[in-house]
Design an enzyme around this catalytic site. Structure first.
Site, PDB file in Angstrom:
ATOM      1  N   GLY A  58       1.452  -2.757  -6.279  1.00 18.88           N
ATOM      2  CA  GLY A  58       1.287  -1.440  -5.667  1.00 18.88           C
ATOM      3  C   GLY A  58      -0.096  -0.883  -5.949  1.00 18.88           C
ATOM      4  O   GLY A  58      -1.079  -1.253  -5.306  1.00 18.88           O
ATOM      5  N   GLY A  59      -0.192  -0.004  -6.940  1.00 17.91           N
ATOM      6  CA  GLY A  59      -1.424   0.719  -7.259  1.00 17.91           C
ATOM      7  C   GLY A  59      -2.683  -0.136  -7.293  1.00 17.91           C
ATOM      8  O   GLY A  59      -3.706   0.221  -6.692  1.00 17.91           O
TER       9      GLY A  59
ATOM     10  N   TRP B 244       0.815  -1.221   0.000  1.00 17.86           N
ATOM     11  CA  TRP B 244       0.000   0.000   0.000  1.00 17.86           C
ATOM     12  C   TRP B 244       0.850   1.273   0.000  1.00 17.86           C
ATOM     13  O   TRP B 244       0.326   2.371  -0.190  1.00 17.86           O
ATOM     14  CB  TRP B 244      -0.939   0.004   1.216  1.00 17.86           C
ATOM     15  CG  TRP B 244      -1.976  -1.081   1.170  1.00 17.86           C
ATOM     16  CD1 TRP B 244      -2.296  -1.880   0.102  1.00 17.86           C
ATOM     17  CD2 TRP B 244      -2.849  -1.482   2.245  1.00 17.86           C
ATOM     18  NE1 TRP B 244      -3.308  -2.742   0.445  1.00 17.86           N
ATOM     19  CE2 TRP B 244      -3.670  -2.524   1.751  1.00 17.86           C
ATOM     20  CE3 TRP B 244      -3.022  -1.066   3.576  1.00 17.86           C
ATOM     21  CZ2 TRP B 244      -4.640  -3.150   2.533  1.00 17.86           C
ATOM     22  CZ3 TRP B 244      -3.984  -1.695   4.358  1.00 17.86           C
ATOM     23  CH2 TRP B 244      -4.781  -2.720   3.835  1.00 17.86           C
TER      24      TRP B 244
ATOM     25  N   HIS C 237      12.963  -2.731  -0.830  1.00 17.45           N
ATOM     26  CA  HIS C 237      12.158  -2.138  -1.913  1.00 17.45           C
ATOM     27  C   HIS C 237      12.959  -1.024  -2.589  1.00 17.45           C
ATOM     28  O   HIS C 237      13.674  -0.275  -1.919  1.00 17.45           O
ATOM     29  CB  HIS C 237      10.831  -1.591  -1.367  1.00 17.45           C
ATOM     30  CG  HIS C 237       9.867  -1.278  -2.455  1.00 17.45           C
ATOM     31  ND1 HIS C 237       9.983  -0.146  -3.234  1.00 17.45           N
ATOM     32  CD2 HIS C 237       8.798  -1.964  -2.946  1.00 17.45           C
ATOM     33  CE1 HIS C 237       9.014  -0.152  -4.148  1.00 17.45           C
ATOM     34  NE2 HIS C 237       8.277  -1.244  -3.990  1.00 17.45           N
TER      35      HIS C 237
ATOM     36  N   GLY D 214       4.896   1.644 -10.989  1.00 14.21           N
ATOM     37  CA  GLY D 214       4.048   2.837 -11.018  1.00 14.21           C
ATOM     38  C   GLY D 214       4.044   3.565 -12.355  1.00 14.21           C
ATOM     39  O   GLY D 214       3.567   4.692 -12.441  1.00 14.21           O
TER      40      GLY D 214
ATOM     41  N   GLU E 115      11.341  -6.668  -8.956  1.00 15.73           N
ATOM     42  CA  GLU E 115      10.588  -5.482  -9.357  1.00 15.73           C
ATOM     43  C   GLU E 115      11.474  -4.568 -10.199  1.00 15.73           C
ATOM     44  O   GLU E 115      12.241  -3.763  -9.650  1.00 15.73           O
ATOM     45  CB  GLU E 115      10.122  -4.704  -8.123  1.00 15.73           C
ATOM     46  CG  GLU E 115       9.217  -5.488  -7.202  1.00 15.73           C
ATOM     47  CD  GLU E 115       8.338  -4.558  -6.345  1.00 15.73           C
ATOM     48  OE1 GLU E 115       7.123  -4.709  -6.404  1.00 15.73           O
ATOM     49  OE2 GLU E 115       8.879  -3.672  -5.669  1.00 15.73           O
TER      50      GLU E 115
ATOM     51  N   GLU F  57      12.192   1.780  -3.659  1.00 16.21           N
ATOM     52  CA  GLU F  57      11.932   3.145  -3.159  1.00 16.21           C
ATOM     53  C   GLU F  57      12.723   3.404  -1.874  1.00 16.21           C
ATOM     54  O   GLU F  57      13.178   4.529  -1.634  1.00 16.21           O
ATOM     55  CB  GLU F  57      10.419   3.334  -2.948  1.00 16.21           C
ATOM     56  CG  GLU F  57       9.701   3.437  -4.285  1.00 16.21           C
ATOM     57  CD  GLU F  57       8.263   2.924  -4.294  1.00 16.21           C
ATOM     58  OE1 GLU F  57       7.672   2.732  -3.216  1.00 16.21           O
ATOM     59  OE2 GLU F  57       7.735   2.713  -5.406  1.00 16.21           O
TER      60      GLU F  57
END
Ligand code: 13P
Length: 251
Positions: free
Chosen positions: A235-236, A11, A96, A174, A168, A98
């Site tokens: 994700g989204g 999330w 991750h 994204g 990923e 990010e």
């Protein structure tokens, strides 16, 4: 060999508490197909309530999106794996892209986070993946191999066997651009092959490897049908009950 199938939702920095609880309730009310596990990686303040809500569902796990590399002490604002364990959280995302990109999660830091996770009996969902420039160069397999060598390949076999991996590609996160099923399969097979070289084939064949990067209901089935893809880190499309439920049913 038949491996565990996993649909994991990440999330990220989204949803209010009410929205998160509502979404988890909707997912919990859905039938999870035989042989499939679902993971929801939620923001820290929601973890305990989500855990309480889903406690009775064996195939639904709640994960933290991050953890401190430190066990305890004067580290203001951090959340330790022992704290997660004390509220019965069983899974944690580690590495991750990010976190690597924006929060200086270097290989050294990630190795410590993995160590903390195993000390407390949590299952790390270890993420790897290359940026666009590396993909364009054609050196993506070597890049990911190096990420593994600097982190999870330092683990003893027993701990390694408990991991969940997620590939990923950063250029697909994204962006709406998904790796093709063939690109995902190529990398997953390559990851399995380097695990076999480092440890052994039995171990390589047993580890679930998820694909992440713009997974949605329209492409999940085709991606999940690849022989070395064991599910998705989403994700989204995990932020809406309808789309994530459809993805869960795509195996
Ligand atoms: P998207 O599904 O939004 O591309 O995000 C993928 C991801 O980063 C999951 O961890």
């Amino acid at each position: 060999m038949s491996r565990r199938k996993i649909a994991a939702g990440n999330w990220k920095l989204n949803l209010s508490f009410e929205e998160a609880m509502q979404l988890a309730k909707s997912i919990a009310d859905e039938e999870i197909p035989e042989g499939v596990e679902v993971v929801l990686a939620a923001p820290f303040p929601y973890l305990k309530s989500l855990r309480d809500l889903t406690m009775s569902i064996d195939k639904l796990h709640i994960a933290a999106q991050n953890c401190s590399e430190h066990a305890k002490g004067a580290y203001t604002g951090e959340v330790s794996v022992a704290m997660l364990d004390s509220i019965q959280i069983t899974h944690v995302l580690v590495g991750h892209s990010e976190r690597r990109e924006y929060f200086e999660d270097t290989s050294e830091v990630l190795s410590k986070k993995l160590e903390r996770a195993f000390e407390n009996g949590l299952v790390p969902i270890y993420c790897c993946g290359e940026p666009l420039a590396i993909r364009k160069d054609g050196t993506h397999v070597a890049f990911v191999k190096k990420q593994l060598e600097e982190t999870i390949f330092k683990l003893e076999r027993e701990n390694f066997s408990k991991l969940i991996l997620a590939y990923e590609p950063i250029w697909a996160i994204g962006t709406g651009e998904t790796a093709s099923p063939e690109q995902a399969q190529e990398m997953h097979a390559a990851i399995r092959s380097v695990i076999a070289d480092k440890y052994d084939t039995a171990l390589a064949e047993s580890i679930p490897i998820l694909y992440g990067g713009s997974v949605k209901p329209a492409n999940a089935k085709e991606i999940f049908s690849q022989s070395d893809v064991d599910g998705g880190l989403v994700g989204g499309a995990s932020l809406k009950a309808e789309s994530f439920s459809e993805i869960i049913k795509s195996f």
